[in-house]
Design a protein around this motif. Structure first.
Motif, PDB file in Angstrom:
ATOM      1  N   MET A   1       0.817  -1.222   0.000  1.00  0.00           N
ATOM      2  CA  MET A   1       0.000   0.000   0.000  1.00  0.00           C
ATOM      3  C   MET A   1       0.849   1.270   0.000  1.00  0.00           C
ATOM      4  N   ALA A   2       2.161   1.125   0.002  1.00  0.00           N
ATOM      5  CA  ALA A   2       3.037   2.302   0.109  1.00  0.00           C
ATOM      6  C   ALA A   2       2.896   3.258  -1.064  1.00  0.00           C
ATOM      7  N   CYS A   3       2.463   2.755  -2.215  1.00  0.00           N
ATOM      8  CA  CYS A   3       2.330   3.616  -3.387  1.00  0.00           C
ATOM      9  C   CYS A   3       0.878   3.947  -3.709  1.00  0.00           C
ATOM     10  N   LYS A   4      -0.053   3.596  -2.819  1.00  0.00           N
ATOM     11  CA  LYS A   4      -1.480   3.851  -3.059  1.00  0.00           C
ATOM     12  C   LYS A   4      -1.870   5.176  -2.403  1.00  0.00           C
ATOM     13  N   LYS A   5      -2.130   6.188  -3.225  1.00  0.00           N
ATOM     14  CA  LYS A   5      -2.306   7.535  -2.682  1.00  0.00           C
ATOM     15  C   LYS A   5      -3.688   8.126  -2.929  1.00  0.00           C
ATOM     16  N   THR A   6      -4.650   7.257  -3.291  1.00  0.00           N
ATOM     17  CA  THR A   6      -6.028   7.737  -3.441  1.00  0.00           C
ATOM     18  C   THR A   6      -6.941   6.928  -2.516  1.00  0.00           C
ATOM     19  N   PRO A   7      -7.994   7.551  -1.992  1.00  0.00           N
ATOM     20  CA  PRO A   7      -8.921   6.820  -1.117  1.00  0.00           C
ATOM     21  C   PRO A   7      -9.550   5.620  -1.806  1.00  0.00           C
ATOM     22  N   GLN A   8      -9.798   5.730  -3.107  1.00  0.00           N
ATOM     23  CA  GLN A   8     -10.428   4.624  -3.820  1.00  0.00           C
ATOM     24  C   GLN A   8      -9.554   3.375  -3.791  1.00  0.00           C
ATOM     25  N   GLU A   9      -8.240   3.553  -3.918  1.00  0.00           N
ATOM     26  CA  GLU A   9      -7.333   2.401  -3.872  1.00  0.00           C
ATOM     27  C   GLU A   9      -7.360   1.747  -2.492  1.00  0.00           C
ATOM     28  N   TRP A  10      -7.449   2.548  -1.457  1.00  0.00           N
ATOM     29  CA  TRP A  10      -7.496   2.001  -0.095  1.00  0.00           C
ATOM     30  C   TRP A  10      -8.831   1.309   0.170  1.00  0.00           C
ATOM     31  N   GLU A  11      -9.915   1.888  -0.324  1.00  0.00           N
ATOM     32  CA  GLU A  11     -11.224   1.249  -0.161  1.00  0.00           C
ATOM     33  C   GLU A  11     -11.272  -0.091  -0.893  1.00  0.00           C
ATOM     34  N   HIS A  12     -10.659  -0.129  -2.076  1.00  0.00           N
ATOM     35  CA  HIS A  12     -10.586  -1.390  -2.820  1.00  0.00           C
ATOM     36  C   HIS A  12      -9.766  -2.427  -2.049  1.00  0.00           C
ATOM     37  N   ALA A  13      -8.677  -1.980  -1.435  1.00  0.00           N
ATOM     38  CA  ALA A  13      -7.839  -2.893  -0.655  1.00  0.00           C
ATOM     39  C   ALA A  13      -8.625  -3.505   0.507  1.00  0.00           C
ATOM     40  N   ILE A  14      -9.428  -2.690   1.171  1.00  0.00           N
ATOM     41  CA  ILE A  14     -10.256  -3.191   2.279  1.00  0.00           C
ATOM     42  C   ILE A  14     -11.227  -4.242   1.773  1.00  0.00           C
ATOM     43  N   GLU A  15     -11.860  -3.950   0.630  1.00  0.00           N
ATOM     44  CA  GLU A  15     -12.823  -4.892   0.051  1.00  0.00           C
ATOM     45  C   GLU A  15     -12.152  -6.220  -0.296  1.00  0.00           C
ATOM     46  N   VAL A  16     -10.976  -6.168  -0.894  1.00  0.00           N
ATOM     47  CA  VAL A  16     -10.261  -7.389  -1.270  1.00  0.00           C
ATOM     48  C   VAL A  16      -9.851  -8.179  -0.041  1.00  0.00           C
ATOM     49  N   LEU A  17      -9.317  -7.506   0.969  1.00  0.00           N
ATOM     50  CA  LEU A  17      -8.872  -8.192   2.180  1.00  0.00           C
ATOM     51  C   LEU A  17     -10.030  -8.870   2.899  1.00  0.00           C
ATOM     52  N   ARG A  18     -11.215  -8.282   2.809  1.00  0.00           N
ATOM     53  CA  ARG A  18     -12.370  -8.854   3.506  1.00  0.00           C
ATOM     54  C   ARG A  18     -13.044  -9.978   2.713  1.00  0.00           C
ATOM     55  N   SER A  19     -12.932  -9.946   1.402  1.00  0.00           N
ATOM     56  CA  SER A  19     -13.641 -10.934   0.580  1.00  0.00           C
ATOM     57  C   SER A  19     -12.717 -12.028   0.070  1.00  0.00           C
ATOM     58  N   THR A  20     -11.682 -11.656  -0.656  1.00  0.00           N
ATOM     59  CA  THR A  20     -10.750 -12.642  -1.233  1.00  0.00           C
ATOM     60  C   THR A  20      -9.326 -12.169  -0.971  1.00  0.00           C
ATOM     61  N   ALA A  21      -8.862 -12.320   0.253  1.00  0.00           N
ATOM     62  CA  ALA A  21      -7.554 -11.783   0.643  1.00  0.00           C
ATOM     63  C   ALA A  21      -6.412 -12.406  -0.142  1.00  0.00           C
ATOM     64  N   SER A  22      -6.616 -13.632  -0.667  1.00  0.00           N
ATOM     65  CA  SER A  22      -5.540 -14.291  -1.418  1.00  0.00           C
ATOM     66  C   SER A  22      -5.180 -13.524  -2.682  1.00  0.00           C
TER      67      SER A  22
END
Length: 693
Positions: free
Chosen positions: A155-176
């Motif tokens: 996440m060090a290069c993710k500088k928009t809220p949308q990228e972080w929100e997507h990361a949360i969604e992925v970690l909660r649904s299909t973290a692999s």
């Protein structure tokens, strides 16, 4: 002082160790390679035996025989140390570790500090709400350093809220699918999975990922599932259950499950979020040797509808629990489905032929659906072995239930308002091994065509038809039923939990009937308003031994709203009690009545030697717990509330000095307590904690 390490042999390589170690201590030269193993070991021993050294071994997976390579064993005289880390608790035993420390996951503050470091200040400051989103992402890592580092770097290069929100969604649904998780995190954690002793134990672990994140799985329920799924031999009875507990122990020791205990003393296991994600990844990518498995897990993700019919095809294990699925209005085609979890889904409507194609279904969990309808076709479930209807608001148990002739486990616990169980339903389920009906119909208005009617004797007679029963939990409201119940050898060997409620027309109850229930773990009584005495009629040595042995399994006792009950002296015959809770018994004057206990009965007996919790609430006349001071060697908490006449506690002055001992109560009550001496008062003064009610 010499330090070696960290040394990281996934599989111990003694040859490499014999090469590296001599270099560390200055022995390696041209002639070293020509020396025999015995000569090398002797040289190493002579060198290190004159030195103080520390050897660090990181992440070892099996016993390392240090003596064979020449290391002198650490002793208090040479002050040397061997420090190692492992994910297998058994390694600590095989290495004869003098001290073992469990390394916990990072606390939130430390986890956030590590994550913040890996993400970098520039990224966190790039948008106002990214720090808040970043905290959510960090929490998804569950304090696991490896996950925090991998996710933080990604996440060090993710500088928009949308990228972080997507990361949360992925970690909660299909973290692999999150960058680096599969390659760096799961592949390393999978070492522990791969080293499990058998395929059966590995699949028992994968089964736990059917439950939602952070879900506490009741240990005995998990073993029920495993037996009905065929992972354990159902015909082995108690042996299969013991094997289940052994498997849970192996998984806990491998740090793949965590153990917990609730306030009532129930045992649970839980999966760390990252371990669960790894298990889901394995379940979705591995072809199992015995048969093709396909998991579909959507537990606790906020579903309002079941997955589309196409998604059910070829699925073998499905979990939709902890959602908001009110209707099961379509009939999926899923002949391979063997496990279906639908608990806590607020289900109010089920299509009559919803289960029509589920001919292979073995486990069906419909528990905790308050308005659950039971109008579907039970006869469709020809292979069903496990059915859970606990904690549902059911007004009638369907007569069609008797067609589930393959059922091994039936759970009807906490169906408080069930007025009717038709005759010959329970007795027709001849293959039952487990029947859990504690709290079933305890508050219901009973109907004449129900086996709960007529002093429950009909219910007991039907239970006697279950020849294979080895686990039973039950609530009774009749003394006649209790007498018939305790005289049956089948029920004696199978009863694990017995509750008595609403007993009437009896001032005295001889609890020696419990002595015949050799596996009884939990005994509850509530709202027995006429009862004044629980007693044991023992005469002579033979009866005394029988009573003592009979109470050996009893761990939990709860007495509530027995307003005339005066004492609980019989508890001295239960040597393994862990928890005692007595609530709203206004006439109770003593817990153990001293003049009721003979010297013969107390010989070689220390009351409450294994007690961990003692709760006393609303006992307005209570003056004594026990006449003499007791050591309470395992007591963790004593709670006293609204027991204004209790002026003295039976505490030995050494009892709380070396343990985390808590006494909860009202501050005014604590100030009025009387103590044998100043030393006892001083020993327990730090133990008091005011109840925050």
């Amino acid at each position: 002082m010499l330090s070696f390490g960290p040394w990281c042999p996934k599989t111990w390589n003694s040859k490499r160790f014999r090469t590296v170690l001599p270099k560390k201590i200055g022995l390696f030269n041209e002639s070293w390679k020509f020396k025999s193993l015995e000569d090398r070991a002797q040289e190493i021993f002579k060198t290190l035996n004159r030195k103080k050294f520390v050897l660090l071994l990181d992440d070892i997976w099996e016993r390392v025989d240090l003596i064979t390579v020449g290391l002198p064993p650490p002793t208090p005289e040479n002050v040397s140390k061997v420090v190692f880390s492992t994910r297998e608790v058994e390694v600590c035993g095989s290495m004869e570790a003098q001290k073992s420390f469990k390394v916990e996951c990072l606390r939130y503050e430390d986890a956030w500090r590590l994550f913040e470091e890996k993400v970098g200040k520039e990224t966190l400051d790039s948008y106002p709400n990214i720090p808040e989103l970043a905290e959510t992402v960090a929490k998804e890592c569950g304090g696991l350093p490896l996950a925090l580092i991998v996710v933080g770097r990604a996440m060090a290069c993710k500088k928009t809220p949308q990228e972080w929100e997507h990361a949360i969604e992925v970690l909660r649904s299909t973290a692999s699918k999150f960058s680096g998780m599969e390659r760096t995190v799961y592949s390393r954690l999978k070492f522990s999975y791969d080293l499990l002793p058998s395929d059966t134990i590995r699949f028992c672990l994968l089964y736990c990922c059917l439950f939602p994140e952070d879900y506490r799985i009741k240990t005995e329920d998990l073993i029920d599932y495993w037996i009905c799924e065929g992972f354990l031999d159902e015909y082995d009875g108690i042996g299969a259950r013991n094997e289940g507990y052994s498997i849970i122990g192996i998984l806990i020791h491998a740090c793949l499950l965590e153990e917990e205990e609730d306030e009532q003393g129930n045992n649970y296991v839980k999966m760390h979020d990252v371990i669960r994600d790894m298990a889901l990844w394995i379940a979705s990518t591995t072809d199992h040797e015995k048969e093709k498995e396909k998991f579909l897990v959507r537990a606790g993700v906020g579903l309002t509808e079941v997955p589309s019919i196409e998604m059910w095809k070829d699925v073998t294990r499905m979990s939709l629990m902890n959602n908001k699925i009110e209707k099961l209005s379509k009939s999926p085609i899923c002949p391979s489905l063997r496990t279906l979890f639908l608990s806590r889904c607020d289900i109010e409507k089920i299509k009559s032929d919803f289960f029509q194609s589920m001919t292979s279904l073995r486990v069906l969990d419909l528990s905790c659906n308050f308005n659950l309808p039971l109008a579907f076709q039970f006869s469709d479930l020809v292979s069903l072995k496990h059915l859970d209807l606990s904690s549902c608001y059911i007004t009638r148990l369907p007569e069609e239930l008797k067609y589930l002739v393959n059922l091994r486990c039936l759970k009807l616990e906490n169906i408080f308002h069930l007025p009717r169980i038709p005759s010959e339903v329970i007795s027709n389920l001849e293959m039952l091994r487990v029947l859990r009906m504690r709290g079933c119909a305890g508050l219901a208005s009973q109907e004449e065509d129900s086996i709960l009617f007529g002093d429950e004797e009909l219910l007991v007679e039907e239970l006697l038809c279950l020849k294979h029963l080895n686990v039973l939990t039950i609530t009774l409201t009749s003394l006649l039923a209790l007498q018939r119940f305790s005289s049956s050898s089948i029920l004696q060997r199978s009863t694990r939990s017995l509750s008595l409620t609403l007993l009437k027309d009896s001032k005295s109850l001889d609890v020696s009937h419990l002595a015949s229930l050799r596996h009884l773990e939990r005994y509850d009584m509530s709202v027995c308003e006429d009862l004044e005495e629980l007693k044991i009629e023992y005469t002579g040595e033979v009866k005394n031994i029988q009573v003592t042995d009979g109470f050996r399994s009893l761990c939990h006792v709860t007495i509530v709203n027995c307003s005339k009950l005066r004492h609980m002296t019989w508890l001295i015959f239960a040597p393994n009690l862990k928890r005692i809770s007595i609530d709203q018994c206004e006439s109770m004057e003593e817990i153990i009545k001293s003049d009721e206990v003979t010297a013969e009965a107390m010989e070689n007996r220390v009351p409450f030697a294994r007690l961990q919790y003692l709760g006393l609430c609303g006992l307005g006349k209570l003056k004594s717990i026990y006449a003499n001071p007791l050591p309470f060697p395992r007591l963790k908490e004593m709670m006293v509330w609204r027991c204004t006449e209790l002026r003295k506690l039976p505490l030995d002055c050494n009892g709380g000095s070396e343990r985390n001992f808590i006494i909860k109560g009202d501050e005014d009550w604590w100030k009025e307590l009387q103590w044998d001496d100043q030393a006892t008062q001083s020993a327990f003064l730090p133990c008091f904690k005011t109840i925050g009610w």
